[in-house]
Design a protein around this motif. Sequence first.
Motif, short mmCIF file in Angstrom:
data_model
loop_
_atom_site.label_atom_id
_atom_site.label_comp_id
_atom_site.label_asym_id
_atom_site.label_seq_id
_atom_site.Cartn_x
_atom_site.Cartn_y
_atom_site.Cartn_z
N UNK A 141 38.13 51.67 56.43
CA UNK A 141 38.76 52.76 57.03
C UNK A 141 37.49 53.69 57.47
N UNK A 142 38.32 53.90 58.86
CA UNK A 142 37.23 54.63 59.71
C UNK A 142 36.58 56.04 59.13
N UNK A 143 35.37 55.93 59.50
CA UNK A 143 33.93 57.07 58.74
C UNK A 143 34.54 57.65 56.90
N UNK A 144 34.65 56.49 56.50
CA UNK A 144 34.78 55.80 55.43
C UNK A 144 33.52 55.45 54.50
N UNK A 145 33.00 55.62 53.96
CA UNK A 145 31.06 55.08 53.60
C UNK A 145 31.52 55.10 52.24
N UNK A 146 32.19 55.37 51.18
CA UNK A 146 32.04 55.83 49.48
C UNK A 146 33.61 54.73 49.00
N UNK A 147 34.03 54.01 48.54
CA UNK A 147 34.43 53.89 47.60
C UNK A 147 34.34 54.95 46.03
N UNK A 148 35.27 55.00 45.25
CA UNK A 148 34.97 55.11 43.48
C UNK A 148 34.95 53.98 43.23
N UNK A 149 34.45 54.67 41.58
CA UNK A 149 34.17 53.11 40.84
C UNK A 149 36.09 52.81 40.64
N UNK A 150 37.17 53.44 40.62
CA UNK A 150 38.22 52.61 40.25
C UNK A 150 38.44 52.50 41.34
N UNK A 151 38.39 52.17 42.58
CA UNK A 151 38.86 52.03 43.90
C UNK A 151 38.27 49.93 43.90
N UNK A 152 37.10 49.95 43.77
CA UNK A 152 36.02 48.79 43.63
C UNK A 152 36.57 48.24 42.24
N UNK A 153 36.69 49.18 41.02
CA UNK A 153 37.59 48.24 40.02
C UNK A 153 38.78 47.78 40.76
N UNK A 154 39.86 48.50 41.60
CA UNK A 154 40.97 47.13 41.47
C UNK A 154 41.16 46.73 42.47
N UNK A 155 39.92 47.08 43.57
CA UNK A 155 39.92 45.80 44.24
C UNK A 155 39.28 44.55 43.96
N UNK A 156 38.89 44.59 43.08
CA UNK A 156 37.80 43.37 42.06
C UNK A 156 38.72 42.50 41.34
#
Length: 372
Positions: A141-156
Amino acid sequence: MILERRHSEVTILKEIAELLNEGTEISQILSEVLKKLLHVTGLQTGWIFLIDEKGNYQLSAKENLPPALSVNYCERMCKGDCWCIDRYNDGRLDKATNIIECKRIEDILEQKLGETNELTHHASVPLRAGSEKFGVLNVGSPNKRIFSTDELALLESIAFQIGTALKRIKLTHQEQENALTAERNRLARDLHDSVNQLLFSLSLTARGGMEMTADEEVRETFSYIQDLAQNALSEMRALIWQLSPRGLENGLVSALNSYGQMLGLKVNSDVKGIICLPCKVAETLWRIGQEALANCKKHSQQSEVSIEVVTAKNLVTMTISDNGCGFYYDEQNELPSLGLKSMKDRTELHNGSFILKSTPGVGTVIQVSIPI
């Protein structure tokens, strides 16, 4: 709060699982899943690369790409180097990564090639099912530089669902191909055991009738019937070969030599390089060779044909030529027959090139090159 988040994640996974289970058309499924993923997560941009065993990639789905990446039918997304694909190919990308700067976007910004909508980074997630890998899911997303651990787990978790669905579709296609091959073999056996034998019997009967009568008109009739039966028998044998190629297990050139001889052609063959082809490529070249040899028999007014197969690096090239009557052909025009179009279509399904050259009174050359 934790329970609400978990419930939301389960709902997202359920909705995506339902989408993945609905169809077998890969591009359509990936496009719909990507759109749903961005909607439920609030992310703005995403794309999916499918990557084969050799590391070659293709853009299989995209959503809301910035203008600079969308220009010229997403040309910048379909070629060139990419850090996420490099990491995928060398094994470093084995889980959801937080976070990869986008080389394509960096190049655009550095060279001022267009608008990026302030997208600078993306998360990258490998698509896999067990030990089998299929490609990469990228979201940002625009200007989004960091994904949280929960976000990464969901994406995985979502990427694993996609990978599992891709494997299911792959297995389904393999089952369909196996079923088609089995049906071809069954039909070839049935034709050989029934129609082929009847035509052979008809030919013998006509020959016997011709020898048993002294009436010249009756003898001519029986002779005509025998000729028709023989021609039909030759056509039937060719059809049986097309349905179930005998001898392909001994190599492509050997099979084409045998098929040419069955047609009554003298085949001069030449092999350069080690011929060890993937099954799909070998079958494609076999089908193209069949059509070319059949055309030579029907149209060239010659009984001799040359076949050359050359392998070099990652490419196999098959050339079939004759010194027959040839025909007028302008490369700017469409191919003049359904058979030639079929050869070209089969070649392009493997990202290969098809070349036809023909000159009246000189002959015809068909050249097919396919990556291996």
